[in-house]
Scaffold this motif. Structure first.
Motif, mmCIF file in Angstrom:
data_model
loop_
_atom_site.group_PDB
_atom_site.id
_atom_site.type_symbol
_atom_site.label_atom_id
_atom_site.label_comp_id
_atom_site.label_asym_id
_atom_site.label_seq_id
_atom_site.Cartn_x
_atom_site.Cartn_y
_atom_site.Cartn_z
ATOM 1 N N ASN A 34 20.720 -39.466 10.959
ATOM 2 C CA ASN A 34 22.098 -39.343 10.493
ATOM 3 C C ASN A 34 22.584 -37.894 10.574
ATOM 4 O OD1 ASN A 34 22.304 -42.073 9.929
ATOM 5 N ND2 ASN A 34 21.633 -41.841 7.802
ATOM 6 N N SER A 35 21.699 -36.973 10.242
ATOM 7 C CA SER A 35 22.054 -35.558 10.309
ATOM 8 C C SER A 35 22.342 -35.142 11.758
ATOM 9 C CB SER A 35 20.922 -34.707 9.738
ATOM 10 O OG SER A 35 21.224 -33.328 9.838
ATOM 11 N N ASN A 38 25.741 -36.425 12.800
ATOM 12 C CA ASN A 38 26.827 -35.588 12.292
ATOM 13 C C ASN A 38 26.966 -34.312 13.121
ATOM 14 O OD1 ASN A 38 27.382 -37.406 10.224
ATOM 15 N ND2 ASN A 38 25.989 -36.394 8.784
ATOM 16 N N THR A 41 28.636 -35.123 16.481
ATOM 17 C CA THR A 41 30.082 -35.332 16.342
ATOM 18 C C THR A 41 30.820 -34.001 16.256
ATOM 19 O OG1 THR A 41 29.735 -37.454 15.222
ATOM 20 C CG2 THR A 41 31.867 -36.382 14.900
ATOM 21 N N ASP A 42 30.272 -33.069 15.484
ATOM 22 C CA ASP A 42 30.907 -31.750 15.364
ATOM 23 C C ASP A 42 30.789 -30.959 16.665
ATOM 24 O OD1 ASP A 42 31.552 -32.351 12.778
ATOM 25 O OD2 ASP A 42 29.963 -31.136 11.868
ATOM 26 N N SER A 50 28.504 -26.883 10.429
ATOM 27 C CA SER A 50 28.625 -27.079 8.985
ATOM 28 C C SER A 50 27.266 -27.056 8.291
ATOM 29 C CB SER A 50 29.320 -28.415 8.700
ATOM 30 O OG SER A 50 28.547 -29.504 9.189
ATOM 31 N N SER A 51 26.212 -26.823 9.061
ATOM 32 C CA SER A 51 24.862 -26.789 8.496
ATOM 33 C C SER A 51 23.944 -26.010 9.435
ATOM 34 C CB SER A 51 24.340 -28.225 8.321
ATOM 35 O OG SER A 51 22.976 -28.225 7.938
ATOM 36 N N TYR A 56 20.390 -31.196 12.097
ATOM 37 C CA TYR A 56 21.823 -31.107 12.394
ATOM 38 C C TYR A 56 22.042 -30.331 13.690
ATOM 39 C CZ TYR A 56 26.717 -29.570 11.990
ATOM 40 O OH TYR A 56 28.045 -29.288 12.240
ATOM 41 N N TYR A 60 23.941 -31.044 17.132
ATOM 42 C CA TYR A 60 25.066 -30.162 17.443
ATOM 43 C C TYR A 60 24.927 -29.583 18.844
ATOM 44 C CZ TYR A 60 28.685 -26.616 16.780
ATOM 45 O OH TYR A 60 29.816 -25.849 16.902
#
Length: 407
Positions: A34-35, A38, A41-42, A50-51, A56, A60
């Motif tokens: 899930n991380s 996210n 998507t960013d 954002s992290s 993440y 990213y």
């Protein structure tokens, strides 16, 4: 350990092998996936991070690469020059999606990615393919909508250089018009899976349904609602066409109502088809009158048009009988009645004179012959019964026969 399982989830996400069943029993694996999602998507949207969590960042980084490949794929005639890894995967995810959506037969489609060493299981390819598929379908349907508005040529590109969406819109216009045309001649190809082609064929079916509904009850112009905009527009066009014929207001309703502007093609095609049908109905009604037949029974559009023609012919015959000049010479139904009397009158003259001098010049040979027959029948009756004071049964006899008999 927990961090290891989280990173495994993130890695599987980007590789396109994320397991939902494993995620259901391993919360750390699910968290990592899930991380990464996210982060992807960013990254693909080029948003700030954002992290700083590694899971993440894994997503990213792939998102950034995918976004770069996706952007390069937007131009219609772009190449994959300089792209590697997930950039390349995303680039061909987009190109393959648009090629698939445009295709009329995916079983024979040669994808742009063939032979390009693209990882089609990676998240970069799959996510780009799925997103691009939705965009391509929207552009195809935008092209169909342009056709439905009544345009006769494909939309011009919105961009320079031309983009894949410009191309899809043009293809949607073309495929939609082909599907519509094929449905008109019962040649619709059910193996063609192009979304615009399919909806073009459906548009024709909806138009025919709207025409049928309006013929049954033409009283709901502007209020009829079927759930299909094309069907509603066809209803309005059909009812308008029948009203124009029955009210003797040619072409008054030939242009779409305000609610039907986006379905101008459906409205105009339905109007033209129904206008021809209504005119035929009226002419049939006129013919029925001069042949001594009855009016139609019913409130449907065809019966109304039939009876309008019947009444017009009746008026034309009466005007002829009154020795009046034709009052409505441009109205075919009226002139059918008017000419029926003129032909009968010519028959009356020839019958009295015992010749057929006028036979070749009359416009209604049947009414002319009816006059001759009526004269003969009347002469026969009087010869047999000079004192006869009652008329024979005239049921089914034409107005020409009835009038000639009594002259």
């Amino acid at each position: 350990n927990a961090s290891g399982r989280q990173q495994a989830g993130a890695n599987d996400y980007t590789a396109g092998t994320f397991s939902k069943s494993e995620a259901a029993i391993d919360s750390n694996y699910a968290k990592g996936g899930n991380s990464a999602a996210n982060g992807y998507t960013d990254g693909v949207a080029n948003k700030p991070k954002s992290s700083q969590d590694l899971t993440y960042l894994t997503g990213y980084t792939q998102g950034q690469s995918s976004g770069s490949g996706t952007k390069q794929a937007q131009q219609l005639n772009s190449t994959d020059n300089g792209l590697t890894g997930d950039q390349l995967n995303a680039y061909y995810g987009v190109k393959d999606a648009y090629a698939t959506v445009k295709s009329t037969n995916t079983s024979t489609l040669s994808l742009p990615s063939n032979g390009k060493e693209v990882n089609k299981t990676s998240n970069a390819y799959v996510a780009a393919f799925n997103a691009a598929t939705q965009n391509a379908q929207k552009s195809e349907l935008d092209g169909l909508a342009y056709f439905q508005k009544g345009n006769t040529t494909a939309p011009q590109p919105n961009n320079n250089p031309e983009t894949i969406d410009d191309d899809a819109r043009q293809d949607g216009f073309t495929q939609g018009s082909i599907g519509y045309g094929k449905a008109q001649i019962n040649g619709f190809d059910s193996t063609n899976k192009n979304i615009a082609y399919i909806n073009g064929g459906k548009m024709y079916s909806d138009i025919q349904a709207g025409i049928k509904d309006a013929q049954a009850d033409p009283t709901k112009i502007g209020q009829y609602s079927s759930g299909s905009a094309a069907r509603d527009a066809a209803y309005d066009g059909t009812a308008g066409a029948y009203n124009d014929v029955s009210n003797n207001t040619p072409n008054s309703a030939s242009q779409p109502k305000s609610r039907d502007q986006n379905q101008a093609k459906a409205y105009v095609d339905a109007y033209n088809q129904s206008n021809n049908t209504a005119i035929t109905d009226g002419n049939n009604g006129a013919s029925a009158y001069v042949r001594g037949q009855n009016q139609a029974i019913g409130n449907d559009a065809d019966s109304q048009a039939f009876n309008y023609g019947y009444r017009q012919a009746q008026k034309g015959f009466s005007d002829g009988l009154a020795q009046s000049i034709a009052q409505n010479p441009s109205n075919t139904a009226y002139m059918t009645g008017y000419n029926a009397y003129q032909s009968e009158n010519a028959g009356n003259i020839d019958a009295v004179n015992g010749n057929t001098v006028n036979q070749s010049s009359v416009k209604d040979s049947t009414s002319y012959q009816d006059a001759l027959n009526a004269y003969r029948d009347a002469y026969t009756q009087l010869s047999q019964n000079p004192d006869a004071s009652t008329m024979p049964n005239m049921t089914g006899k034409s107005p020409a026969y009835q009038n000639a008999y009594s002259v």
